[in-house]
Design an enzyme around this catalytic site. Structure first.
Site, PDB file in Angstrom:
ATOM      1  N   CYS A   1      -7.883  -3.446 -11.856  1.00 38.10           N
ATOM      2  CA  CYS A   1      -7.556  -2.234 -11.109  1.00 38.10           C
ATOM      3  C   CYS A   1      -6.378  -2.387 -10.153  1.00 38.10           C
ATOM      4  O   CYS A   1      -6.143  -1.521  -9.322  1.00 38.10           O
ATOM      5  CB  CYS A   1      -8.775  -1.685 -10.390  1.00 38.10           C
ATOM      6  SG  CYS A   1      -9.420  -2.782  -9.165  1.00 38.10           S
TER       7      CYS A   1
ATOM      8  N   GLU B   1      -9.934 -11.174  -6.038  1.00 39.07           N
ATOM      9  CA  GLU B   1      -8.586 -11.064  -5.475  1.00 39.07           C
ATOM     10  C   GLU B   1      -8.138 -12.385  -4.876  1.00 39.07           C
ATOM     11  O   GLU B   1      -6.974 -12.572  -4.556  1.00 39.07           O
ATOM     12  CB  GLU B   1      -8.578 -10.007  -4.364  1.00 39.07           C
ATOM     13  CG  GLU B   1      -9.173  -8.687  -4.804  1.00 39.07           C
ATOM     14  CD  GLU B   1      -9.041  -7.578  -3.779  1.00 39.07           C
ATOM     15  OE1 GLU B   1      -8.082  -6.811  -3.897  1.00 39.07           O
ATOM     16  OE2 GLU B   1      -9.888  -7.480  -2.883  1.00 39.07           O
TER      17      GLU B   1
ATOM     18  N   ASP C   1      -3.700  -8.098  -4.831  1.00 37.58           N
ATOM     19  CA  ASP C   1      -3.998  -9.166  -3.888  1.00 37.58           C
ATOM     20  C   ASP C   1      -4.051 -10.515  -4.589  1.00 37.58           C
ATOM     21  O   ASP C   1      -3.580 -11.515  -4.050  1.00 37.58           O
ATOM     22  CB  ASP C   1      -5.321  -8.889  -3.164  1.00 37.58           C
ATOM     23  CG  ASP C   1      -5.105  -7.958  -1.974  1.00 37.58           C
ATOM     24  OD1 ASP C   1      -4.129  -8.182  -1.236  1.00 37.58           O
ATOM     25  OD2 ASP C   1      -5.877  -7.012  -1.806  1.00 37.58           O
TER      26      ASP C   1
ATOM     27  N   HIS D   1       0.806  -1.218   0.000  1.00 39.27           N
ATOM     28  CA  HIS D   1       0.000   0.000   0.000  1.00 39.27           C
ATOM     29  C   HIS D   1       0.842   1.272   0.000  1.00 39.27           C
ATOM     30  O   HIS D   1       0.451   2.275  -0.574  1.00 39.27           O
ATOM     31  CB  HIS D   1      -0.980  -0.033   1.164  1.00 39.27           C
ATOM     32  CG  HIS D   1      -2.041  -1.055   0.942  1.00 39.27           C
ATOM     33  ND1 HIS D   1      -1.929  -2.338   1.425  1.00 39.27           N
ATOM     34  CD2 HIS D   1      -3.167  -1.012   0.226  1.00 39.27           C
ATOM     35  CE1 HIS D   1      -2.977  -3.021   1.028  1.00 39.27           C
ATOM     36  NE2 HIS D   1      -3.751  -2.248   0.301  1.00 39.27           N
TER      37      HIS D   1
HETATM   38  C1  PEP Z   1      -5.735  -4.978  -5.510  1.00 43.51           C
HETATM   39  O1  PEP Z   1      -5.601  -5.787  -4.591  1.00 43.51           O
HETATM   40  O2  PEP Z   1      -5.249  -5.141  -6.636  1.00 43.51           O
HETATM   41  C2  PEP Z   1      -6.520  -3.762  -5.313  1.00 43.51           C
HETATM   42  C3  PEP Z   1      -6.898  -3.015  -6.311  1.00 43.51           C
HETATM   43  O3  PEP Z   1      -6.804  -3.412  -4.040  1.00 43.51           O
HETATM   44  P1  PEP Z   1      -5.733  -2.885  -2.965  1.00 43.51           P
HETATM   45  O4  PEP Z   1      -4.454  -2.627  -3.669  1.00 43.51           O
HETATM   46  O5  PEP Z   1      -6.339  -1.673  -2.362  1.00 43.51           O
HETATM   47  O6  PEP Z   1      -5.675  -4.051  -2.039  1.00 43.51           O
HETATM   48 MG    MG Z   2      -6.879  -5.583  -2.844  1.00 45.00          MG
END
Ligand code: PEP
Ligand code: MG
Length: 582
Positions: A502, A431, A455, A189
């Site tokens: 995404c 995910e 994820d 993150h």
């Molecule tokens: C992901 O896991 O790809 C996602 C878009 O969510 P985050 O990165 O917020 O876990």
């Molecule tokens: Mg995620």
């Protein structure tokens, strides 16, 4: 050159600034009598602010989460006012002339060794509460100090063992030109934050803290994952030139803002943005995105010291909707857990947080909490075109349960005759590998699918995305990643259900090229990457991308995939290759 993992592209040339040194308390030495009074007053003031912080926390948590969760903070409030602790700290300041944080450290040491001798497990665990309260007071004291010290400095490269999302407040206070860390993978993150802010970053630099000190000159090359420490004037000026070229090229690309993302054989690709707040939403407009494909709402919670109320949430969501391109936003519900915790849910430390109690898995324990968010989203939805997206689903039963929760939220608003959005598309994030494998059943229940590749890759590879020791395994170039994405995209195309990618892969032309060939036409990325991806889309054709995809799914190794894709992008889109991590 020290080599690490490229996290966010770009070049920074600036002085190092070690977070640990900034936050480390400067020992004030032995104090004079006057200073001692000042220091005691400072300690008392810090205790008063922490008391206020806890009071707000208690009243909100008891109302919105429940008495059990609030009880933890009530006990912290009692500990904070324990005369034993205050006397110990004051005595330490008076007798030994040390500053308040040092006195608190010493008190903590004393309690720790005392509790270590207690055999009763319940009592021993109370030590965690004492530690929490003492840390809150120390944080309050040292944050104020470091904010004062840092005000108005020249650009800096943040140097840290690890960069935590909770340290993101630094970006508001400091002119951060780059970030280098010992730990952290490319889909963690903190990495996502750096990318969304366009700050060059490199992680996975072992031994970094042994070599760098505040004030050292540092060069960060976020494209190659390279870092140079005190490089000498020639190298420094060569990198400053590279930095100017990089910025020029990016500016030129930004000019494609008003052009459509259409491949050279005429297929329209929807380029959406991932956002955390209004500032990102405005950046999405500036970058020429078509809408917001992922609004990570947990930052609304992380930026509050206690549960944001329904009306506070409505205001935050509405502001993002109104600031977003075409007022079109896919709002993701709360995705806490893993490395993102808020104190007020009272989550316990878990052995495997990423595999634990996170995201929608919390919804059955805190239905009212989730209900509040759904109501807020539906209310804010009247200000634009929204969809609701649920993270981390593992089973079709969870999907059905979540639909029920949305329906309950909708009905409660109907009953109250509160204005709310009608017919809000319902989607889930894929995910978890199990959900990817059972995509056909899930597609029966949803209006659309998003793929969270960050994820999905960590679970597919069984490698924590934030652990540098296994970061090399969180590898989008693994053939398994492309094979699973191929099967998800193919299933969605067949059932005519929209699918958006995404995760971080979406903003990387290298990975996107084969995915376009698999039939992907919607991608959501950090706004910062929209211009580069648009340039790439406009230079390729779908049949060429299809050929690339066909090769990739049949490849055997990570290196083979990476070399092949890197060569293809360098050949097909040379401008893109100069801008992105390859
Ligand atoms: C992901 O896991 O790809 C996602 C878009 O969510 P985050 O990165 O917020 O876990
Ligand atoms: Mg995620």
């Amino acid at each position: 050159m020290k080599k690490g993992v490229p996290i966010s592209p770009g070049i920074a040339v600036a002085r190092a600034f070690r977070i640990d040194e900034a936050c480390a308390r400067q020992s004030h030495g032995l104090m004079q009598a006057d200073d001692i009074d000042v220091e005691i007053a400072r300690f008392e003031e810090a205790c008063n602010s922490v008391a206020q912080e806890l009071d707000t926390l208690i009243s909100r948590v008891s109302k919105e989460v429940g008495e059990d969760a609030a009880a933890i903070f009530r006990s912290h409030r009692v500990l904070l006012r324990d005369p034993g602790l205050a006397n110990k700290v004051k005595r330490e300041i008076q007798v030994h002339g040390v500053d308040a944080p040092t006195a608190l450290d010493r008190a903590l040491e004393e309690y720790t060794s005392l509790f270590a001798r207690i055999s009763d497990e319940y009592l021993r665990e109370r030590m965690a509460d004492i530690r929490d309260v003492i840390s809150r007071i120390i944080n309050r004291l040292t944050l104020d100090e470091s904010a004062q010290k840092l005000a108005g400095q020249e650009p800096i490269v943040l140097v840290a063992a690890e960069f935590m999302p909770s340290q993101a407040v630094m970006f508001d206070r400091l002119p951060v030109a780059g970030i280098v860390t010992e730990a952290g993978g490319s889909t963690g993150h903190a990495a996502i934050l750096a990318r969304s802010l366009g700050i060059p970053a490199v992680s996975g630099l072992r031994g970094l803290l042994k070599e760098v000190h505040t004030g050292d000159m540092i060069i960060v090359d976020g494209r190659e994952g390279g870092v140079l420490i005190n490089p000498g004037p020639e190298v420094e000026s060569a990198y400053r030139k590279l930095q100017r070229e990089y910025v020029d090229l990016r500016h030129r690309l930004i000019e494609n803002r008003d052009q459509d993302a259409i491949t050279s054989d005429g297929v329209r690709i929807e380029l959406l943005a991932n956002v955390n707040n209004v500032v990102d939403a405005a950046a999405a407009v500036g970058a020429g995105a078509n809408g917001v494909g992922l609004f990570r709402t947990e930052y609304v919670y992380l930026s509050h010291t206690s549960v944001p109320t329904e009306e506070e949430q409505v205001a935050a969501y509405r502001a993002v909707i109104e600031a977003s391109p075409n007022h079109s936003v896919v709002i993701r519900t709360l995705d806490l857990g893993g490395d993102k915790q808020v104190p007020y849910l009272g989550a316990q430390r878990e052995a495997n947080p990423f595999m634990g109690w996170r995201s929608v898995r919390m919804s059955s324990e805190f239905p009212e909490f989730f209900q509040t968010q759904m109501r807020a989203i539906l209310k804010a939805g009247v200000h634009g075109k929204i969809s609701m997206l649920f993270p981390m689903v593992s089973t079709v039963e969870e999907v059905i349960h979540l639909k029920l929760l949305v329906e309950n939220a909708r009905q409660s608003l109907e009953l109250e005759k509160a204005e709310h959005a009608q017919k809000v598309p319902f989607g889930v994030l894929i995910e978890v590998p199990a959900a990817a494998i059972c995509i056909d059943q899930i597609l029966e229940e949803v209006d659309f699918i998003s793929v969270g590749s960050n994820d999905l890759i960590q679970y597919l590879m069984a490698a924590d995305r934030d652990n540098p020791k296994v970061a090399h395994l969180c590898e989008p170039c693994h053939p398994a990643v492309f094979r699973i994405l191929n099967s998800i995209i193919t299933a969605c195309v067949k059932k005519n259900k929209p699918v958006t990618l995404c995760g971080e892969m979406a903003g990387r032309p290298l990975f996107l090229l084969p995915l376009l060939g698999m039939g992907l036409t919607r991608v959501s990325m950090s706004p910062n990457f929209v211009p580069t991806v648009k340039e790439m889309v406009r230079t390729v054709t779908i049949p060429a991308a299809r050929r690339v995809a066909k090769h990739v799914v049949n490849m055997q190794t990570v290196d083979e995939v990476r070399e092949y894709l890197s060569a293809k992008v360098r050949k097909m889109c040379p401008n893109v290759a100069k801008l992105d991590t390859m």
